[in-house]
Design a protein around this motif. Structure first.
Motif, mmCIF file in Angstrom:
data_model
loop_
_atom_site.group_PDB
_atom_site.id
_atom_site.type_symbol
_atom_site.label_atom_id
_atom_site.label_comp_id
_atom_site.label_asym_id
_atom_site.label_seq_id
_atom_site.Cartn_x
_atom_site.Cartn_y
_atom_site.Cartn_z
ATOM 1 N N UNK A 59 0.839 -1.199 0.000
ATOM 2 C CA UNK A 59 0.000 0.000 0.000
ATOM 3 C C UNK A 59 0.877 1.253 0.000
ATOM 4 N N UNK A 60 0.762 2.031 -1.051
ATOM 5 C CA UNK A 60 1.541 3.273 -1.161
ATOM 6 C C UNK A 60 0.688 4.512 -0.938
ATOM 7 N N UNK A 61 -0.587 4.324 -0.615
ATOM 8 C CA UNK A 61 -1.514 5.448 -0.501
ATOM 9 C C UNK A 61 -1.783 5.856 0.942
ATOM 10 N N UNK A 62 -1.522 4.972 1.872
ATOM 11 C CA UNK A 62 -1.905 5.214 3.260
ATOM 12 C C UNK A 62 -1.089 6.331 3.899
ATOM 13 N N UNK A 63 -1.771 7.164 4.680
ATOM 14 C CA UNK A 63 -1.129 8.238 5.433
ATOM 15 C C UNK A 63 -1.499 8.076 6.904
ATOM 16 N N UNK A 64 -0.523 7.859 7.801
ATOM 17 C CA UNK A 64 -0.838 7.690 9.229
ATOM 18 C C UNK A 64 -1.580 8.872 9.829
ATOM 19 N N UNK A 65 -1.509 10.031 9.200
ATOM 20 C CA UNK A 65 -2.217 11.205 9.720
ATOM 21 C C UNK A 65 -3.725 11.012 9.716
ATOM 22 N N UNK A 66 -4.225 10.049 8.950
ATOM 23 C CA UNK A 66 -5.660 9.788 8.913
ATOM 24 C C UNK A 66 -6.144 8.993 10.120
ATOM 25 N N UNK A 67 -5.244 8.492 10.942
ATOM 26 C CA UNK A 67 -5.622 7.654 12.079
ATOM 27 C C UNK A 67 -5.734 8.520 13.334
ATOM 28 N N UNK A 68 -6.923 8.649 13.918
ATOM 29 C CA UNK A 68 -7.087 9.503 15.096
ATOM 30 C C UNK A 68 -6.812 8.800 16.419
ATOM 31 N N UNK A 69 -6.561 7.506 16.384
ATOM 32 C CA UNK A 69 -6.393 6.743 17.619
ATOM 33 C C UNK A 69 -4.987 6.897 18.182
ATOM 34 N N UNK A 70 -4.905 6.979 19.509
ATOM 35 C CA UNK A 70 -3.600 7.039 20.157
ATOM 36 C C UNK A 70 -2.912 5.701 20.183
ATOM 37 N N UNK A 71 -3.691 4.610 20.340
ATOM 38 C CA UNK A 71 -3.141 3.266 20.369
ATOM 39 C C UNK A 71 -3.604 2.521 19.118
ATOM 40 N N UNK A 72 -2.678 2.318 18.194
ATOM 41 C CA UNK A 72 -3.048 1.608 16.983
ATOM 42 C C UNK A 72 -1.817 0.940 16.400
ATOM 43 N N UNK A 73 -2.073 -0.053 15.564
ATOM 44 C CA UNK A 73 -0.991 -0.735 14.871
ATOM 45 C C UNK A 73 -1.484 -1.171 13.496
ATOM 46 N N UNK A 74 -0.527 -1.458 12.661
ATOM 47 C CA UNK A 74 -0.816 -1.893 11.294
ATOM 48 C C UNK A 74 -0.519 -3.377 11.176
ATOM 49 N N UNK A 75 -1.402 -4.114 10.502
ATOM 50 C CA UNK A 75 -1.115 -5.513 10.200
ATOM 51 C C UNK A 75 -1.278 -5.728 8.700
ATOM 52 N N UNK A 76 -0.631 -6.760 8.200
ATOM 53 C CA UNK A 76 -0.673 -7.029 6.762
ATOM 54 C C UNK A 76 -1.968 -7.717 6.397
ATOM 55 N N UNK A 77 -2.648 -7.175 5.406
ATOM 56 C CA UNK A 77 -3.896 -7.768 4.958
ATOM 57 C C UNK A 77 -3.676 -9.032 4.157
ATOM 58 N N UNK A 78 -4.741 -9.793 3.986
ATOM 59 C CA UNK A 78 -4.688 -11.018 3.205
ATOM 60 C C UNK A 78 -5.472 -10.887 1.917
ATOM 61 N N UNK A 79 -5.544 -11.988 1.188
ATOM 62 C CA UNK A 79 -6.242 -11.958 -0.102
ATOM 63 C C UNK A 79 -7.753 -11.889 0.078
ATOM 64 N N UNK A 80 -8.259 -12.365 1.217
ATOM 65 C CA UNK A 80 -9.683 -12.316 1.512
ATOM 66 C C UNK A 80 -9.886 -11.628 2.858
ATOM 67 N N UNK A 81 -11.098 -11.165 3.083
ATOM 68 C CA UNK A 81 -11.410 -10.468 4.325
ATOM 69 C C UNK A 81 -11.059 -11.304 5.543
ATOM 70 N N UNK A 82 -11.467 -12.593 5.526
ATOM 71 C CA UNK A 82 -11.204 -13.456 6.683
ATOM 72 C C UNK A 82 -9.710 -13.578 6.949
ATOM 73 N N UNK A 83 -8.903 -13.607 5.883
ATOM 74 C CA UNK A 83 -7.452 -13.685 6.058
ATOM 75 C C UNK A 83 -6.927 -12.420 6.739
ATOM 76 N N UNK A 84 -7.436 -11.276 6.350
ATOM 77 C CA UNK A 84 -7.000 -10.018 6.957
ATOM 78 C C UNK A 84 -7.346 -9.976 8.439
ATOM 79 N N UNK A 85 -8.583 -10.372 8.773
ATOM 80 C CA UNK A 85 -8.999 -10.347 10.171
ATOM 81 C C UNK A 85 -8.199 -11.348 10.981
ATOM 82 N N UNK A 86 -7.965 -12.529 10.410
ATOM 83 C CA UNK A 86 -7.173 -13.550 11.105
ATOM 84 C C UNK A 86 -5.765 -13.034 11.397
#
Length: 245
Positions: A59-86
């Motif tokens: 992902x080359x479009x994401x800007x951390x400035x869009x995240x209003x949460x003080x406690x947050x982290x990034x995880x790698x998404x998967x090919x399907x929604x369930x994979x991303x959530x897992x």
């Protein structure tokens, strides 16, 4: 029981059905990307929650400035929604307890109302399984024959259209998605994975303006909905629904 709340927002989709140059979570909606609107709504409802945002590794479009949460982290998404959530659940495994609540919300649902979010979470905490926002089906439902001809008309009594958030305890949701992966098959949402364990998630009535941006015309509709929500009188709570205990 734990009162800690995690928010998981799958945002690794590439928006092929939108047909644009950008994934739908980055399309402009009232001057901000869809993703920014969605995260802002979640933060208004749950400012102390911990966020895990599932993004594509490239992902080359994401800007951390869009995240209003003080406690947050990034995880790698998967090919399907369930994979991303897992993967998100795996990413927070060292910090999450089995009885922590996890709410999963579509990044492409920026119009969810703050009071619906708060009401939904309150309903979950009174339920031993968890549940999802949903709306009773209002339209006549047709089943096709595979060739775009009507095969039958389905009774709509008792039918609900699933929305998000969908919320479950961390341990239960991780088990449900893990077992679903072993079984194989198509898991389209978290509730269906929990249902496969023989459990019955709670249906919490939500508003119909909690639309999911999927097709090009949905973006304009979302803009109209956001404008209408802003123009509502502050004293008007809108149409609230009773929750099933």
């Amino acid at each position: 029981m734990s009162e800690r709340l995690w928010l998981v927002v799958p945002a690794a989709g590439r928006g092929r059905r939108m047909g644009g140059a950008l994934p739908k979570q980055y399309l402009a909606l009232e001057g901000q990307p869809v993703l920014a609107h969605t995260l802002a709504r979640l933060h208004q409802a749950f400012p102390a929650a911990r966020l895990c945002l599932c993004l594509d590794a490239d992902d080359a479009h994401f800007d951390p400035a869009w995240v209003p949460f003080g406690q947050w982290r990034r995880s790698e998404g998967g090919s399907e929604r369930a994979d991303s959530v897992r993967r998100a659940l795996e990413a927070i495994a060292d910090d999450a307890d089995a009885d922590d609540w996890v709410l999963v919300h579509d990044v492409a649902r920026p119009c969810v109302r703050v009071d619906d979010l708060v009401r939904f979470y309150a309903a979950l905490k009174r339920n031993p399984v968890g549940g999802l926002l949903a709306t009773p089906v209002a339209d006549t439902m047709k089943r096709d024959d595979g060739r775009r001809h009507v095969a039958s008309t389905e009774p709509r009594d008792g039918l609900w259209q699933a929305q998000t958030p969908q919320g479950f305890r961390y341990g239960l949701l991780r088990r449900a998605l893990g077992e679903a992966r072993v079984r194989g098959g198509d898991i389209t949402d978290e509730a269906s994975a929990v249902e496969a364990l023989g459990l019955a998630p709670l249906l919490v009535p939500g508003r119909r303006d909690n639309i999911k941006i999927t097709h090009p015309e949905d973006l304009a509709l979302a803009g109209h909905i956001l404008a209408a929500q802003r123009d509502e009188p502050p004293s008007s709570p809108g149409h609230l629904h009773e929750e099933t205990p």
